[in-house]
Design a protein around this motif. Sequence first.
Motif, mmCIF file in Angstrom:
data_model
loop_
_atom_site.group_PDB
_atom_site.id
_atom_site.type_symbol
_atom_site.label_atom_id
_atom_site.label_comp_id
_atom_site.label_asym_id
_atom_site.label_seq_id
_atom_site.Cartn_x
_atom_site.Cartn_y
_atom_site.Cartn_z
ATOM 1 N N ASN A 263 0.742 -1.680 0.093
ATOM 2 C CA ASN A 263 0.851 -0.012 -0.141
ATOM 3 C C ASN A 263 0.690 1.964 0.043
ATOM 4 O OD1 ASN A 263 -2.255 -1.284 -0.172
ATOM 5 N ND2 ASN A 263 -2.653 -1.254 1.545
ATOM 6 N N SER A 264 1.779 1.425 0.974
ATOM 7 C CA SER A 264 2.170 2.589 1.027
ATOM 8 C C SER A 264 4.327 2.624 -0.335
ATOM 9 C CB SER A 264 3.287 2.523 2.520
ATOM 10 O OG SER A 264 3.772 1.494 3.059
ATOM 11 N N TYR A 265 3.382 1.346 -0.893
ATOM 12 C CA TYR A 265 4.817 1.873 -2.174
ATOM 13 C C TYR A 265 4.445 1.143 -3.295
ATOM 14 C CZ TYR A 265 8.230 3.265 1.520
ATOM 15 O OH TYR A 265 8.765 3.643 2.605
ATOM 16 N N SER A 266 2.654 1.810 -3.585
ATOM 17 C CA SER A 266 2.335 1.267 -4.501
ATOM 18 C C SER A 266 2.744 1.915 -5.960
ATOM 19 C CB SER A 266 1.007 1.292 -4.161
ATOM 20 O OG SER A 266 0.466 2.581 -4.202
ATOM 21 N N GLU A 267 2.691 3.515 -5.976
ATOM 22 C CA GLU A 267 3.303 4.257 -6.920
ATOM 23 C C GLU A 267 5.011 4.144 -7.171
ATOM 24 O OE1 GLU A 267 1.378 5.342 -10.127
ATOM 25 O OE2 GLU A 267 -0.505 3.586 -9.010
ATOM 26 N N MET A 268 5.309 4.289 -8.550
ATOM 27 C CA MET A 268 7.044 4.325 -8.633
ATOM 28 C C MET A 268 6.389 6.516 -7.998
ATOM 29 S SD MET A 268 8.734 2.238 -9.101
ATOM 30 C CE MET A 268 10.476 3.370 -9.969
ATOM 31 N N PRO A 269 7.700 6.860 -7.382
ATOM 32 C CA PRO A 269 7.838 8.611 -6.936
ATOM 33 C C PRO A 269 7.850 9.587 -7.683
ATOM 34 C CG PRO A 269 9.640 7.528 -6.085
ATOM 35 C CD PRO A 269 8.709 6.307 -6.713
ATOM 36 N N TRP A 270 7.764 9.291 -9.159
ATOM 37 C CA TRP A 270 8.085 9.705 -10.415
ATOM 38 C C TRP A 270 8.451 11.256 -10.336
ATOM 39 C CZ3 TRP A 270 10.334 6.657 -13.781
ATOM 40 C CH2 TRP A 270 9.854 4.711 -13.634
ATOM 41 N N ASN A 271 7.675 11.952 -9.599
ATOM 42 C CA ASN A 271 8.078 13.654 -9.710
ATOM 43 C C ASN A 271 10.086 13.693 -8.436
ATOM 44 O OD1 ASN A 271 8.566 15.542 -6.775
ATOM 45 N ND2 ASN A 271 6.561 14.113 -6.950
ATOM 46 N N LEU A 272 10.131 12.514 -7.574
ATOM 47 C CA LEU A 272 11.201 12.154 -6.867
ATOM 48 C C LEU A 272 12.470 12.364 -7.694
ATOM 49 C CD1 LEU A 272 10.489 11.096 -4.107
ATOM 50 C CD2 LEU A 272 10.837 13.366 -4.572
ATOM 51 N N ILE A 273 12.280 10.982 -9.052
ATOM 52 C CA ILE A 273 12.912 10.629 -9.624
ATOM 53 C C ILE A 273 12.980 11.432 -10.879
ATOM 54 C CG2 ILE A 273 13.645 9.009 -11.491
ATOM 55 C CD1 ILE A 273 11.216 6.659 -9.639
ATOM 56 N N VAL A 274 12.275 12.172 -11.396
ATOM 57 C CA VAL A 274 12.339 12.951 -12.514
ATOM 58 C C VAL A 274 13.457 13.880 -11.667
ATOM 59 C CG1 VAL A 274 11.640 15.027 -14.339
ATOM 60 C CG2 VAL A 274 10.289 12.749 -13.626
ATOM 61 N N ASN A 275 13.208 15.092 -10.803
ATOM 62 C CA ASN A 275 14.043 15.672 -10.540
ATOM 63 C C ASN A 275 15.413 15.418 -10.098
ATOM 64 O OD1 ASN A 275 11.842 17.404 -10.498
ATOM 65 N ND2 ASN A 275 11.272 18.179 -8.439
ATOM 66 N N GLY A 276 15.187 14.661 -9.487
ATOM 67 C CA GLY A 276 16.946 13.831 -9.423
ATOM 68 C C GLY A 276 17.364 13.700 -10.247
ATOM 69 N N THR A 277 16.463 13.148 -11.396
ATOM 70 C CA THR A 277 17.608 12.580 -12.991
ATOM 71 C C THR A 277 17.991 14.360 -13.027
ATOM 72 O OG1 THR A 277 16.126 11.429 -13.344
ATOM 73 C CG2 THR A 277 17.733 11.960 -15.241
ATOM 74 N N ILE A 278 17.466 15.453 -12.491
ATOM 75 C CA ILE A 278 17.795 16.933 -13.120
ATOM 76 C C ILE A 278 19.163 17.216 -12.512
ATOM 77 C CG2 ILE A 278 17.393 19.414 -13.840
ATOM 78 C CD1 ILE A 278 14.002 18.257 -14.300
ATOM 79 N N MET A 279 18.820 17.359 -11.392
ATOM 80 C CA MET A 279 20.251 17.519 -10.973
ATOM 81 C C MET A 279 21.046 16.537 -11.227
ATOM 82 S SD MET A 279 20.593 19.616 -7.781
ATOM 83 C CE MET A 279 22.055 19.920 -7.214
ATOM 84 N N SER A 280 20.817 14.895 -11.431
ATOM 85 C CA SER A 280 22.264 14.457 -11.285
ATOM 86 C C SER A 280 22.159 14.646 -12.621
ATOM 87 C CB SER A 280 21.855 12.906 -11.786
ATOM 88 O OG SER A 280 21.536 12.390 -10.515
ATOM 89 N N LEU A 281 22.045 15.240 -13.986
ATOM 90 C CA LEU A 281 22.544 15.911 -15.436
ATOM 91 C C LEU A 281 23.359 16.953 -15.494
ATOM 92 C CD1 LEU A 281 19.882 14.474 -17.764
ATOM 93 C CD2 LEU A 281 22.272 13.759 -17.229
ATOM 94 N N PHE A 282 22.998 17.567 -14.600
ATOM 95 C CA PHE A 282 22.643 19.242 -14.168
ATOM 96 C C PHE A 282 24.491 19.028 -13.185
ATOM 97 C CE2 PHE A 282 24.764 22.181 -10.860
ATOM 98 C CZ PHE A 282 25.030 24.014 -12.115
ATOM 99 N N LEU A 283 24.800 17.823 -12.126
ATOM 100 C CA LEU A 283 26.216 17.504 -11.792
ATOM 101 C C LEU A 283 27.307 16.859 -12.917
ATOM 102 C CD1 LEU A 283 25.055 16.020 -8.176
ATOM 103 C CD2 LEU A 283 26.146 18.499 -8.769
ATOM 104 N N LEU A 284 26.710 16.038 -13.473
ATOM 105 C CA LEU A 284 27.645 15.410 -14.435
ATOM 106 C C LEU A 284 27.813 15.925 -15.537
ATOM 107 C CD1 LEU A 284 28.490 12.319 -15.145
ATOM 108 C CD2 LEU A 284 26.751 11.923 -16.600
ATOM 109 N N ILE A 285 27.386 17.120 -15.852
ATOM 110 C CA ILE A 285 27.861 17.584 -17.097
ATOM 111 C C ILE A 285 28.496 18.722 -16.481
ATOM 112 C CG2 ILE A 285 26.815 19.698 -19.462
ATOM 113 C CD1 ILE A 285 24.764 17.472 -19.025
#
Lengths: 302, 387
Positions: A263-285
């Motif tokens: 119940n508490s982990y039914s949906e992938m937390p996409w908004n967290l993942i997308v924001n995390g990806t943006i941050m990671s890409l920024f750090l990487l580049i």
Amino acid sequence: MNDLKIKKRHSWQLFSKQDFFELIKFRDLLFTLIKRDVSVVYKQSVIGFGWAVIKPVVQMVIFTFLFTYIAKVQMDDDTIPYTVFNFVALVPFTYFSSALTASTGSLISNEAFITKVYFPRLIIPLVPIIAKLVDFGIAMIVLGFMLFYYHQTQPGSININSNILFLPILIILLMMFSFGISLWFSALAIQYRDLNQIVTFLAQFMMYAAPIVWPFSRLKEISSTLETATGVSGIANVFENIYSFFPLTGIIEGFRTCLIGGNSYSEMPWNLIVNGTIMSLFLLISGIYFFRSKESIFADVA
Amino acid sequence: MENKTVIKVERLSKRYRIGLREEMHDSLAASMAAFLKSPFKSFKKLKNLSSFGDESEDVFWALKDISFEVKQGDALGIIGMNGAGKSTLLKVLSRITEPTSGEISIKGRVASLLEVGTGFHADLTGRENIFLNGTILGMTRKEINQKMEEIIEFSGVRKFIDTPVKRYSSGMRVRLAFSVAAHLDPEILIIDEVLAVGDYEFQNKCIGKMQDVARGGKTILFVSHNMAAINQLCSRAILLKQGQKIADGTVSEIIEAYKNANISSTSDLGFVSFPSNNDIPFQLLELSFKNAQHETLNHFEYVESIFVSMRFKIKTVSPNYYINFTLLDINELNVFTTTDEDYTDGYSAGNLPVGEHTYNFTIPANTPLICFFATGFTLLYSSSKDY
């Protein structure tokens, strides 16, 4: 045949096609160094790769004892054993912190190469990022056994579903984030050795800042406490938004959704993942850019 | 084809910052203030390693305005005293460090060997280290696999190839490392002083291997203090002094120029005499180095014989001392030693009659000494005192 030109590089010459081909050309060096890193860690040790199992398991036992018996952490969902809740997060975090620490010191420990041979320097901090995946894989196998055990003994506690297919995306994001920070830190550490000390603190800080020992739902309480304490209205929202860009949050919550479910982990937390990806890409580049701009002086400051 | 320029160096300069003496504090308050300020100071110091503002006194030009060209198939020797900028030049040529100004263009695959055994890992076996060292030097795993047998054969450590390198003797390590490097197949080979290690036999093997490479039409850049090796290997040479190129020409011209430049900075050691001392029962009076024409010199050509003459005085007859002549190479390793002690009839300098005596030694021409400037003499008295 192309002429090779050696002269002072301008800092805006970031990463050309030639640099990329050169990186491909040196892939055998990358593999050899990874093999060296993997095989050397546990050489002349009795338990060998057993240490890759023992380290996270011991930490998990300590945390389980500490946070379920002493500082009782309020869980959203009592059906999930704290041990599982904690270990699922601890496995990716252990990878992150060991890869970051090794990668930050990588230029320093490979100083002998840097001052004596030419090769694309980017390889050096990349090696631990890949080599530490071996420990990560071993810890994942242990995690698998643990999940199987709870699945059998406590029906309903583990509800793995098709979300597990998203796991590779999370692992790639984890590697991107680790490499992004490592590029910055390793390039700085070769000139300012202070970074070796800073990174230990930082890993420890991130361990508690990320929802590893506490459930993510508690963030609301933290942000509203912040709002009442400062008296600035709306600051809770701003804080939560900023926090969502912390890549470890998306990765850890994602891991729990993939591997625990329910119940508490039914949906992938996409908004967290997308924001995390943006941050990671920024750090990487920005990290590649920074690393490349510092690269030419490594041999002189090492 | 034969005369194509493969390396072109134009107005190359490289700048470094050198450490200046720390300031001293004479009061507690001053030291305290300095302690508080020290993080800022350290930061500035570390930052300055890579950034150069004004031309202050701690800036050091390791290379200044160097230009030269190398044609395909040339073996270029780079000669100069310590600190002349030889190694920096090779580092810039190998792309390890960036030049401050100037430009180099290179045609062809470069392999540089600035140190033997770069990247050897003590915990890995010889075989694993061949892969590690080889890939670092730019070989692919496939190439290494193809050449593995040859590499192991050349190194002469086959028996220990699957033993961790930390259990190797230092000589074995060097053999293995050089063997890997010798099997690189570049068009341009850059070699720094790497022959100073390994025993005499192996050094010859290495020079032989490099000669093969040079004969195969490859271009070689070779730095060494070993004039014999330069002479053997190179066709052309350049002489560096304090970061500047001061001569460019044939090997014999440049070696001559180097020695002339050297003589002014060393004392004339071709002849040494010692003050008289009455307290000791034995005294060395004179030591001289002559060539075949009986000229006293302090440097000799590789192809010349060296005649060493030693005059000494015996004041008391005693069987306790003998004369010991030892030749050392540049690393102070014993090349050979000879003594006048004769165990069968007890004959030695101590048994010579009271008075002055002269001993003569000859070092034959073409003796492959690694350094002919650093010949040393040890004279033992009562087998414990050195003169």
